[in-house]
Write a protein that holds these residues in place. Structure first.
Motif, short mmCIF file in Angstrom:
data_model
loop_
_atom_site.label_atom_id
_atom_site.label_comp_id
_atom_site.label_asym_id
_atom_site.label_seq_id
_atom_site.Cartn_x
_atom_site.Cartn_y
_atom_site.Cartn_z
N GLU A 309 73.06 90.02 -80.72
CA GLU A 309 72.53 88.66 -80.80
C GLU A 309 72.75 87.86 -79.53
O GLU A 309 72.02 86.91 -79.25
N LEU A 310 73.75 88.23 -78.71
CA LEU A 310 74.03 87.49 -77.48
C LEU A 310 72.87 87.58 -76.50
O LEU A 310 72.65 86.68 -75.69
N THR A 311 72.10 88.67 -76.58
CA THR A 311 70.98 88.82 -75.65
C THR A 311 69.88 87.80 -75.91
O THR A 311 68.97 87.63 -75.08
N GLN A 312 69.94 87.10 -77.04
CA GLN A 312 68.95 86.07 -77.33
C GLN A 312 69.24 84.77 -76.58
O GLN A 312 68.40 83.88 -76.52
N ARG A 313 70.46 84.64 -76.02
CA ARG A 313 70.77 83.49 -75.17
C ARG A 313 70.06 83.68 -73.84
O ARG A 313 70.01 84.79 -73.31
N GLY A 314 69.52 82.61 -73.27
CA GLY A 314 68.72 82.71 -72.06
C GLY A 314 69.43 83.29 -70.86
O GLY A 314 68.81 83.82 -69.97
N GLY A 315 70.75 83.20 -70.79
CA GLY A 315 71.47 83.62 -69.59
C GLY A 315 72.07 84.99 -69.65
O GLY A 315 72.96 85.31 -68.87
N THR A 316 71.61 85.82 -70.59
CA THR A 316 72.17 87.16 -70.68
C THR A 316 72.01 87.90 -69.35
O THR A 316 71.04 87.69 -68.62
N TYR A 317 72.95 88.77 -69.02
CA TYR A 317 73.08 89.56 -67.78
C TYR A 317 73.78 88.81 -66.65
O TYR A 317 74.17 89.43 -65.66
N TYR A 318 73.99 87.49 -66.76
CA TYR A 318 74.77 86.78 -65.75
C TYR A 318 76.13 87.44 -65.57
O TYR A 318 76.59 87.73 -64.47
N SER A 319 76.78 87.62 -66.71
CA SER A 319 78.18 88.03 -66.69
C SER A 319 78.35 89.43 -66.11
O SER A 319 79.27 89.69 -65.34
N ASP A 320 77.44 90.33 -66.49
CA ASP A 320 77.54 91.68 -65.95
C ASP A 320 77.34 91.67 -64.44
O ASP A 320 78.00 92.42 -63.71
N ALA A 321 76.44 90.81 -63.96
CA ALA A 321 76.24 90.69 -62.52
C ALA A 321 77.51 90.21 -61.83
O ALA A 321 77.88 90.69 -60.76
N ALA A 322 78.21 89.26 -62.47
CA ALA A 322 79.46 88.75 -61.89
C ALA A 322 80.48 89.87 -61.77
O ALA A 322 81.19 89.99 -60.76
N CYS A 323 80.56 90.72 -62.80
CA CYS A 323 81.50 91.83 -62.77
C CYS A 323 81.17 92.79 -61.63
O CYS A 323 82.08 93.32 -60.96
N GLU A 324 79.88 93.04 -61.41
CA GLU A 324 79.49 93.95 -60.34
C GLU A 324 79.79 93.36 -58.97
O GLU A 324 80.21 94.08 -58.04
N VAL A 325 79.59 92.05 -58.79
CA VAL A 325 79.95 91.41 -57.51
C VAL A 325 81.45 91.59 -57.25
O VAL A 325 81.86 91.95 -56.13
N ILE A 326 82.25 91.34 -58.27
CA ILE A 326 83.71 91.48 -58.12
C ILE A 326 84.07 92.92 -57.75
O ILE A 326 84.86 93.17 -56.82
N ALA A 327 83.47 93.89 -58.46
CA ALA A 327 83.77 95.30 -58.19
C ALA A 327 83.32 95.69 -56.78
O ALA A 327 84.01 96.46 -56.08
N SER A 328 82.18 95.15 -56.34
CA SER A 328 81.67 95.51 -55.01
C SER A 328 82.52 94.90 -53.90
O SER A 328 82.76 95.54 -52.87
N ILE A 329 83.00 93.67 -54.10
CA ILE A 329 83.89 93.06 -53.11
C ILE A 329 85.22 93.82 -53.07
O ILE A 329 85.71 94.20 -51.99
N TYR A 330 85.78 94.06 -54.24
CA TYR A 330 87.12 94.68 -54.31
C TYR A 330 87.11 96.08 -53.70
O TYR A 330 88.06 96.48 -53.01
N ASN A 331 86.03 96.84 -53.95
CA ASN A 331 85.97 98.23 -53.49
C ASN A 331 85.09 98.43 -52.27
O ASN A 331 84.86 99.56 -51.85
N ASP A 332 84.58 97.33 -51.70
CA ASP A 332 83.65 97.41 -50.57
C ASP A 332 82.52 98.39 -50.88
O ASP A 332 82.16 99.23 -50.06
N LYS A 333 81.93 98.24 -52.08
CA LYS A 333 80.91 99.18 -52.55
C LYS A 333 79.58 99.03 -51.84
O LYS A 333 78.76 99.94 -51.83
N ARG A 334 79.33 97.85 -51.30
CA ARG A 334 78.07 97.55 -50.60
C ARG A 334 76.87 97.69 -51.55
O ARG A 334 75.80 98.16 -51.15
#
Length: 464
Positions: A309-334
């Motif tokens: 049901e959370l995917t019915q909120r307009g901003g779904t996928y924001y949070s997963d993107a934030a997690c990927e930014v954090i992982a990419s910075i922390y691990n220099d994933k580029r």
């Protein structure tokens, strides 16, 4: 033993938090998390407790021993944080109701990030980002600020260019949704496509290529916007599909952002929004009901995963993107992502240090934007106007400058200039007076000299 990561989320009681936790769990092998701190304000205490307990259940179900802390004490929560994410709404959803209903009552667009409502949301939010950064200077001077509080572009620009926190990256879910949409239309796995986005938050364009190096942009334009196409041209759940004039899109040769509906099809979008307003069904009112249902689900002591049901909120996928930014910075994933960051020459048509939304490589030292070059005159003119409007809104928010606020309303293409702009601005300032201390003197003047404004707003919001 190396120190684990501490992540602090401002607005931790948000209905999106389960998606954030899910994103961290998915990246458990990349992120050695020690503690997640969910911070909220007193008015959000109940939601914080509900979603915080759910976060603990999700982490336990994943077999992880991460510490989850719930608190209203932002300053102490920030101590030694490595990453700070922001997902708050000043004034909560009731403020969004005002942003939408007050302009619509005058027959002009009321929307969360566009038009009059979006500008007022920025004016309420930017001073709070300033206060968060002041706390970070003392408590976690090396932390990264990952912002997905709307309007994300203006908030990110204020954080970097006004308040000097260069370790800031802004995020939006819209590019993610468009990539998914294109992949579906072409019937090609997203991993087999390359995308390039450029513009500003909620006002960008994009192109697409396949792995063989063939540009597929024109093909996608035809699939999405040809006149006999019956399917919706956008997967965005919070934007009415007003359609586009295909000749216009083909002329530019670029794929528009879903929010461009408000500018390319303003009359249709306005008519639809006014109809929602008359029926008591503005987006904010619908979201309030959606949130109520979500938090009833979250209360279930057996629920230990993100509900569909959370995917019915307009901003779904924001949070997963934030997690990927954090992982990419922390691990220099580029990792290649679409983020709000400093231009640094990527778009030739905008100032070097202005904040743009652009495809970039996310490194240990931040976002490295990919070069786009110049836009055709039509897109260039629209983009420069919108950026000028954003910069004027930011100045108004930082200085409490009424003249700048009125000028921003005049520039914004979704607000008719003149007496209507001034009346709507005055009404919004009065309606949000609790959250606009920088405009306190002007609001007192409005209350003293414009009783009709006070009476109108008070009466309108009774039917909220």
């Amino acid at each position: 033993m190396a120190k684990g990561i501490k992540i602090v989320t401002i607005g931790g009681g948000s209905s999106y938090t389960p998606e954030l936790i899910e994103g961290y769990i998915k990246r458990k092998d990349e992120l050695p998390i020690e503690e997640i701190v969910l911070v909220d304000i007193e008015a959000g205490q109940e939601k914080l407790n509900i979603v915080g307990e759910m976060a603990k259940r999700m982490i336990k179900a994943a077999g992880l021993d991460w510490k989850v802390t719930l608190t209203l004490d932002r300053f102490n929560a920030l101590k030694d944080a490595d990453f700070v994410t922001t997902q708050f709404r000043v004034g909560l959803l009731d403020a969004r109701v005002k942003d939408e209903r007050i302009p619509l009552s005058h027959g002009i667009l009321g929307q969360e990030t566009n038009g009059a409502g979006g500008m007022l949301k920025a004016m309420r939010t930017i001073p709070v980002i300033d206060s968060i950064i002041e706390d970070m200077r003392q408590q976690c001077p090396n932390a990264w600020l990952i912002n997905f509080t709307n309007p994300a572009g203006m908030v990110t620009e204020a954080a970097i260019n006004e308040f000097g926190w260069e370790r800031t990256i802004g995020l939006c879910n819209v590019p993610i949704t468009h990539c998914m949409d294109v992949s579906e239309k072409l019937n090609v796995e997203q991993a087999e496509l390359n995308f390039q986005f450029a513009g500003i938050n909620h006002f960008h364009w994009h192109r697409v290529w396949d792995k063989a190096g063939n540009e597929r942009t024109k093909e996608v334009i035809d699939l999405l916007y040809k006149e006999d196409e019956d399917a919706p041209d956008s997967a965005l759940k919070n934007i009415h599909d007003a359609g586009y004039n295909v000749d216009q899109i083909q002329d530019l040769g670029l794929l528009p952002c879903g929010y461009h509906h408000y500018y390319y099809s303003e009359d249709i979008m306005l008519e639809h929004s006014i109809e929602e307003f008359k029926n008591g069904e503005t987006r904010a009112q619908v979201v309030k009901e959606t949130e109520r249902s979500l938090f009833e689900l979250y209360k279930n002591a057996e629920l230990d995963y993100k509900p569909e049901e959370l995917t019915q909120r307009g901003g779904t996928y924001y949070s997963d993107a934030a997690c990927e930014v954090i992982a990419s910075i922390y691990n220099d994933k580029r990792t290649q992502m679409v983020v709000s960051t400093q231009n640094k020459g990527a778009i030739a048509d905008l100032p070097y240090n202005s904040i743009i939304e652009v495809s970039a490589e996310i490194t240990s030292h931040g976002a490295m934007p990919y070069n786009w070059g110049s836009f055709m005159p039509a897109a260039r003119g629209m983009l420069q106007l919108m950026k000028g409007m954003e910069e004027t809104v930011i100045r108004a928010a930082v200085e409490g400058n009424y003249g700048a606020a009125l000028h921003a309303f005049t520039i914004n293409p979704l607000v008719p200039a003149g007496n209507t702009a001034k009346r709507v601005l005055d009404e919004l300032l009065y309606a949000h007076k609790e959250h606009l201390p920088q405009f306190a003197e002007k609001i007192k003047e409005i209350e003293a000299k414009q009783p009709e404004v006070v009476e109108y707003v008070d009466e309108l919001m009774k039917s909220n």
